[in-house]
Structure formats: structure tokens, C-alpha cells
Write a protein that holds these residues in place. Structure first.
Motif, PDB file in Angstrom:
ATOM      1  N   ILE A 336      25.704 -13.176  16.185  1.00 45.00           N
ATOM      2  CA  ILE A 336      26.939 -12.396  16.201  1.00 45.00           C
ATOM      3  C   ILE A 336      26.619 -10.905  16.096  1.00 45.00           C
ATOM      4  CG2 ILE A 336      29.084 -11.887  14.959  1.00 45.00           C
ATOM      5  CD1 ILE A 336      29.160 -14.870  14.163  1.00 45.00           C
ATOM      6  N   GLN A 337      25.714 -10.556  15.212  1.00 37.61           N
ATOM      7  CA  GLN A 337      25.337  -9.150  15.061  1.00 37.61           C
ATOM      8  C   GLN A 337      24.669  -8.623  16.330  1.00 37.61           C
ATOM      9  OE1 GLN A 337      26.123  -7.125  12.331  1.00 37.61           O
ATOM     10  NE2 GLN A 337      25.544  -5.602  13.887  1.00 37.61           N
ATOM     11  N   THR A 338      23.859  -9.465  16.967  1.00 34.07           N
ATOM     12  CA  THR A 338      23.233  -9.063  18.227  1.00 34.07           C
ATOM     13  C   THR A 338      24.286  -8.791  19.292  1.00 34.07           C
ATOM     14  OG1 THR A 338      21.203 -10.289  17.755  1.00 34.07           O
ATOM     15  CG2 THR A 338      21.662  -9.800  20.067  1.00 34.07           C
ATOM     16  N   GLY A 339      25.322  -9.633  19.352  1.00 32.93           N
ATOM     17  CA  GLY A 339      26.403  -9.401  20.298  1.00 32.93           C
ATOM     18  C   GLY A 339      27.064  -8.050  20.075  1.00 32.93           C
ATOM     19  N   ILE A 340      27.304  -7.722  18.825  1.00 35.52           N
ATOM     20  CA  ILE A 340      27.895  -6.420  18.489  1.00 35.52           C
ATOM     21  C   ILE A 340      26.957  -5.290  18.898  1.00 35.52           C
ATOM     22  CG2 ILE A 340      28.639  -4.954  16.578  1.00 35.52           C
ATOM     23  CD1 ILE A 340      29.495  -7.570  15.128  1.00 35.52           C
ATOM     24  N   ASP A 341      25.678  -5.435  18.537  1.00 36.00           N
ATOM     25  CA  ASP A 341      24.701  -4.378  18.810  1.00 36.00           C
ATOM     26  C   ASP A 341      24.492  -4.146  20.302  1.00 36.00           C
ATOM     27  OD1 ASP A 341      24.391  -4.176  16.082  1.00 36.00           O
ATOM     28  OD2 ASP A 341      22.521  -5.324  16.016  1.00 36.00           O
ATOM     29  N   GLU A 342      24.629  -5.212  21.105  1.00 30.38           N
ATOM     30  CA  GLU A 342      24.389  -5.081  22.540  1.00 30.38           C
ATOM     31  C   GLU A 342      25.636  -4.653  23.307  1.00 30.38           C
ATOM     32  OE1 GLU A 342      22.527  -8.663  23.966  1.00 30.38           O
ATOM     33  OE2 GLU A 342      20.638  -8.237  22.923  1.00 30.38           O
ATOM     34  N   GLY A 343      26.738  -4.421  22.603  1.00 36.84           N
ATOM     35  CA  GLY A 343      27.894  -3.815  23.230  1.00 36.84           C
ATOM     36  C   GLY A 343      29.008  -4.745  23.655  1.00 36.84           C
ATOM     37  N   ASP A 370      34.152  -9.017  27.411  1.00 39.40           N
ATOM     38  CA  ASP A 370      33.330  -8.080  28.192  1.00 39.40           C
ATOM     39  C   ASP A 370      31.842  -8.375  28.035  1.00 39.40           C
ATOM     40  OD1 ASP A 370      35.857  -7.012  28.537  1.00 39.40           O
ATOM     41  OD2 ASP A 370      35.494  -5.263  27.260  1.00 39.40           O
ATOM     42  N   VAL A 371      31.521  -9.651  27.959  1.00 36.83           N
ATOM     43  CA  VAL A 371      30.118 -10.063  27.826  1.00 36.83           C
ATOM     44  C   VAL A 371      29.480 -10.062  29.213  1.00 36.83           C
ATOM     45  CG1 VAL A 371      28.565 -11.908  27.092  1.00 36.83           C
ATOM     46  CG2 VAL A 371      30.665 -11.431  25.791  1.00 36.83           C
ATOM     47  N   THR A 372      28.310  -9.484  29.317  1.00 39.57           N
ATOM     48  CA  THR A 372      27.613  -9.388  30.594  1.00 39.57           C
ATOM     49  C   THR A 372      26.386 -10.311  30.600  1.00 39.57           C
ATOM     50  OG1 THR A 372      26.378  -7.468  29.767  1.00 39.57           O
ATOM     51  CG2 THR A 372      28.399  -7.042  31.027  1.00 39.57           C
ATOM     52  N   PRO A 373      25.941 -10.694  31.792  1.00 43.42           N
ATOM     53  CA  PRO A 373      24.858 -11.689  31.874  1.00 43.42           C
ATOM     54  C   PRO A 373      23.533 -11.262  31.255  1.00 43.42           C
ATOM     55  CG  PRO A 373      26.048 -11.588  33.949  1.00 43.42           C
ATOM     56  CD  PRO A 373      26.544 -10.441  33.113  1.00 43.42           C
ATOM     57  N   ASP A 374      23.356  -9.983  31.007  1.00 41.38           N
ATOM     58  CA  ASP A 374      22.101  -9.531  30.400  1.00 41.38           C
ATOM     59  C   ASP A 374      22.123  -9.629  28.875  1.00 41.38           C
ATOM     60  OD1 ASP A 374      24.094  -7.447  30.610  1.00 41.38           O
ATOM     61  OD2 ASP A 374      22.582  -6.057  29.863  1.00 41.38           O
ATOM     62  N   MET A 375      23.258  -9.946  28.302  1.00 38.54           N
ATOM     63  CA  MET A 375      23.377  -9.988  26.842  1.00 38.54           C
ATOM     64  C   MET A 375      22.821 -11.297  26.274  1.00 38.54           C
ATOM     65  SD  MET A 375      27.149  -8.329  26.173  1.00 38.54           S
ATOM     66  CE  MET A 375      27.505  -6.628  26.637  1.00 38.54           C
ATOM     67  N   THR A 376      22.271 -11.206  25.085  1.00 36.48           N
ATOM     68  CA  THR A 376      21.671 -12.370  24.426  1.00 36.48           C
ATOM     69  C   THR A 376      22.692 -13.474  24.204  1.00 36.48           C
ATOM     70  OG1 THR A 376      20.097 -10.907  23.314  1.00 36.48           O
ATOM     71  CG2 THR A 376      20.358 -13.129  22.413  1.00 36.48           C
ATOM     72  N   ILE A 377      23.910 -13.110  23.792  1.00 37.89           N
ATOM     73  CA  ILE A 377      24.913 -14.141  23.491  1.00 37.89           C
ATOM     74  C   ILE A 377      25.376 -14.855  24.749  1.00 37.89           C
ATOM     75  CG2 ILE A 377      25.691 -13.093  21.330  1.00 37.89           C
ATOM     76  CD1 ILE A 377      28.095 -11.948  22.899  1.00 37.89           C
TER      77      ILE A 377
END
Length: 478
Positions: A336-343, A370-377
Motif C-alpha cells: 500500500i505504501q509503495t502504491g502511494i509512493d509511486e503516485g 489512476d494505476v499505471t502498468p509500470d506500478m508495483t501494485i
């Protein structure tokens, strides 16, 4: 404190050769509630030896005898349903109502499904155009079964029951995190009268008993459900003995919501994602929404997540419970924190425990937009109550996004366009596709492609996996 240190080998409960105690933690309270013992190599060897010896007679038993045994197992299983429910609530945190209805119910449902298939299954078959040939569907041998903590009875029944019906013998290693329900299962097997050595159960961890079974020369097949990482290790360990390996692994399911989807499609998708606190390999954790409906879908999803109640697994009612362990809680919080950090845009939930829950491995139902395919989540399996939402503009883009993953377990499509339904079923790269909330039939196969595994569980396909094809020439004339 519940004490369940013994293993079940050759029809008897036996003490471990070298005791190695492990506590079982109630994820709702973080308290130690039971103790088991982890097995060692001597325990593994004894269980495999018993299964090998029993195979000589069990493999030649009449299929009708095996069906009658499974019918008795089903009867005893239903009589022990409350014990199973209480065990799963205690060990892995499924809310008690869910344990009774879904967790226990899944096991009975699969047993009934396998019985339907077995009654009409042809273990000896004619070969068209070859009157003196036969195909014998022959049991593969001794099977190692390594099962997970998230759907204990679902997975145990999907492995043990078809193996029994096929004429195989087996050694079950349940998850050391959630072993209590498998102890009850083993008591059910004993009460139903499974012949000595046909079913054996040894508790242990993956590095110990799991690895020993995977590489054991006396094991003919490994059936594993768990993480992709562990599945890869098991495949490598099994390679030296060229045994069959059937794997049901991770997933990162895409849920394609088109503009013509029904009014409840988004709510249904969120509920499915959050079920079992998000700890299901087939959860639809990536919601892909057609742009014209995107803003509304994000709003509905956020509201549904915020309305999702979180409470102790021991409380009655419709809610989600805790994550299974401290390790899993830490992983989900980190993601969850990674999702926040990655925008990614956080629209519901977030890090930390829900209000009023200061103890237990509880997580907030969380939605990112607004999750993009490059994001970890977007790319990695979280295994928690976390949904990612991504917009798309065209059907072709939606399919490309859905298939852009190393996983291929279950994908979902929400549309009222009949032709599009068929296109989605054909184009989505997964072992299973579900359309408009319609679940698969009782005898339908469960399993994935790519890094979600191989082989199938359930129904006729699930029975096939425990059998070898033997071609016989010179069969005597009828």
C-alpha cells in the motif's frame, strides 16, 4: 492451548521422531492458541513408505469401492462441519459465518462434484478403429500434496478426493500456518475408514517436509497450491526424479468493466476482490474501466470499500477478517505504501489498521485509482484487500492491459454485448474467464496458465491429473 503434535501415518496417530514445536497464532488476537510439531526427514520417509506399501492394493481396488469410501467421507465431513469452521476461523482468520458457508461449503461442494464425475468415469476405454486395443486410466502412484492456508478445505478436498477416486495413495502436508483444519480432516478420513497407508498427514514447513516430499524418490507426483516462487522451487526439486508436478499458483486477475456493464458490476468486483480479506489467488485485483465510465466507477468502488466492515473473525455477521499473519500484514502494508509512493491515487483505505482495531492483523479495504502498468501494485500479487483501477479507451487496449502480466489464472469481463462476451472469453489469456459475475460450474476445472501454474483441479479434468494413460495392445476379445 490446543496440542496437536502428532502425525497420521499408516492409519495411526504417531509422535514425531524428533519433536519441533511450532505455535499456531490466532490472527484476530495475535495470541498463541495451539501448538503443532514440524516433521523431519524420518517422518517424511515413514509416511512415503506407508503410502508406497498401500498403493499395491489400493491401486487395484474396484472404483465402486473407492466411490463408496468417498461417500462415507462426505457424510462424516458434513457431521464435522462446525469443527472445521471453528478451526479455520481460529487458524487463518476467516469470519465464522464465511467459514461455515464458504470455507467448509467449498470442501463439500467439491466432494459432491467429484462423486458425480467418478460414477460415470471410464477407467478402461476402447480405442476407435482398434478392437484389440484398450486405454487404461491408471493411478499415477504416491502423491505429495502441499496445501495453502487461505482456502484450507477447498484445496485439501481438490487434491485428496480425486486422488482417492483415481486409486492413488498420498501424503498431505498442510500449511504450517493453518494446520488445525487439516487435523480435523484427517480425523474425518480415519473415521470414514480409509485403509491404512492410503492417506497420510505430516505437518511441516516448506523448507523441511515440503522440500523432502518434492525431491523424494518414493513420490510419483507433487500437487502444490501456493506462491509462484515456491512452485518454481518445487518444480526444480522434483526435476531430478522426473515426477509429475501440478501447480496452482498466484494470480493478478483483471476485471474488464465496459461502459455497457450492468449497474452492479463495480460493486460486485470490489466485493469479490475483498472477499477472504483479498487472500485469494483468483481475486479480481485489477479493475480496468472504460474511460467514459471511469470517474463513476472510481467513486462507486471507493464507497463500496469504505462500506466494507472489518472485524474479528470470531464475530458473527458479514465482514472481512484479519490477514493471516504478521508477515502477511507487513507485506500488504508495504505494498500500500509503495502504491502511494509511486503516485497512484488513494481513494479509500490506506496504511495501518482500521479504526478501533488495535490488535490483530487487520488491514483497511483499500482502493487506488489512476494505476499505471509500470506500478508495483499493478504488476505484483498483493494478497490483501487492495484494488487497483486503471482506465482504457478501446476494447483492444483493455485486452492488452489484461494480458500484460506474467500471471494467467482468472480474468473477468462485464458487458452486455454478446459478441464481446465471446471475444473476451477467447482473447483473455487465463485458465478461467468469468463473465458478468457468473461463477463456473461445480465440475468445471480450476487452474491457470503462464506463471499461475499448470494442471487443473475439479471435475473430470481434476481426476485426469492423478491418472496415467496406459495403451494396451492385444486385449482379449469380448
Amino acid at each position: 492451548m490446543i496440542e496437536k503434535r502428532q502425525f497420521y501415518i499408516n492409519g495411526s496417530w504417531v509422535d514425531p521422531v524428533s519433536p519441533h514445536d511450532l505455535p499456531v497464532i490466532d490472527p484476530s488476537t495475535e495470541e498463541e492458541v495451539a501448538v503443532i510439531s514440524l516433521g523431519g526427514e524420518a517422518d517424511t520417509d515413514a509416511a512415503v513408505l506407508a503410502a508406497n506399501a498401500a498403493f499395491l492394493s489400493w491401486s487395484q481396488s474396484d472404483p465402486a469401492e473407492r466411490i463408496a469410501l468417498v461417500e462415507r467421507i462426505l457424510e462424516v465431513y458434513k457431521s464435522r462441519s462446525e469443527d472445521l469452521a471453528q478451526a479455520m476461523t481460529l487458524e487463518m482468520g476467516a469470519p465464522i459465518r464465511m467459514s461455515r458457508n464458504n470455507q467448509v461449503g467449498a470442501g463439500a461442494w467439491h466432494i459432491e462434484g467429484f462423486l458425480k464425475v467418478a460414477r460415470d468415469y471410464a477407467f478402461v476405454r476402447k480405442l476407435d478403429g482398434a478392437p484389440n486395443d484398450r486405454i487404461i486410466m491408471s493411478p499415477i502412484g504416491t502423491v505429495a500434496m502441499i496445501t495453502p492456508w487461505n482456502w484450507p478445505m477447498n484445496q485439501v478436498s481438490l487434491k485428496v478426493i480425486p486422488a482417492l477416486l483415481a486409486g492413488c495413495t498420498m501424503v498431505l502436508k498442510p500449511s504450517e500456518i493453518a494446520p488445525l483444519s487439516s487435523v480435523v480432516w484427517t480425523e474425518i478420513m480415519d473415521e470414514a475408514g480409509v485403509p491404512a497407508g492410503v492417506f497420510n498427514m505430516v505437518n511441516g514447513d516448506g523448507a523441511g517436509v515440503g522440500s523432502q516430499l518434492s525431491a523424494h524418490p518414493g513420490v510419483d507426483m507433487v500437487s502444490f497450491t501456493g506462491s509462484t516462487r515456491a512452485g518454481i522451487l518445487i518444480s526444480k526439486a522434483a526435476a531430478d526424479t522426473v515426477k509429475r508436478v501440478c501447480l496452482e499458483l498466484g494470480g493478478k486477475g483483471a476485471n474488464l468493466v465496459f461502459a455497457d456493464a450492468d449497474d452492479k458490476a463495480v460493486e460486485r468486483g470490489v466485493r469479490h476482490c475483498m472477499q477472504n480479506t483479498g487472500q485469494s489467488c483468483n481475486a479480481p485485483t485489477r479493475m480496468l474501466v472504460e474511460r467514459s465510465s471511469y470517474d463513476q466507477a472510481v467513486e462507486i468502488a471507493a464507497a463500496e470499500a469504505e462500506a466494507t466492515r472489518v472485524s474479528s473473525a470470531h464475530d458473527d455477521g458479514r465482514h472481512i477478517g484479519p490477514l493471516v499473519s504478521q508477515m502477511q500484514w507487513d507485506k500488504v502494508q508495504g505494498m500500500i505504501q509503495t502504491g502511494i509512493d509511486e503516485g497512484a491515487r488513494l481513494v479509500a483505505g490506506g496504511t495501518g489498521r482500521p479504526d478501533g482495531l488495535n490488535r490483530g492483523y487487520f488491514a483497511k479495504p483499500t482502493v487506488f485509482a489512476d494505476v499505471t502498468p509500470d506500478m508495483t501494485i499493478y504488476r505484483e500479487e498483493i494478497f490483501g484487500p487492495v484494488l487497483s483501477i486503471t482506465p482504457f479507451d478501446t476494447e483492444e487496449e483493455a485486452v492488452r492491459l489484461a494480458n500484460d502480466t506474467p500471471y494467467g489464472l482468472t480474468n473477468y469481463a462485464q458487458t452486455q454485448d454478446r459478441d464481446r462476451m465471446i471475444r473476451m472469453a477467447r482473447q483473455l489469456r487465463a485458465g478461467m474467464v468469468e463473465i458478468n459475475g457468473a461463477s463456473r460450474a461445480q465440475i468445471a476445472p480450476f487452474g491457470g496458465i503462464k506463471q499461475s501454474g499448470n494442471g487443473r483441479e475439479g471435475g473430470e479434468f481434476g481426476l485426469d491429473d492423478f491418472l496415467e494413460v496406459v495403451a494396451v495392445g492385444g486385449w482379449p476379445a469380448d
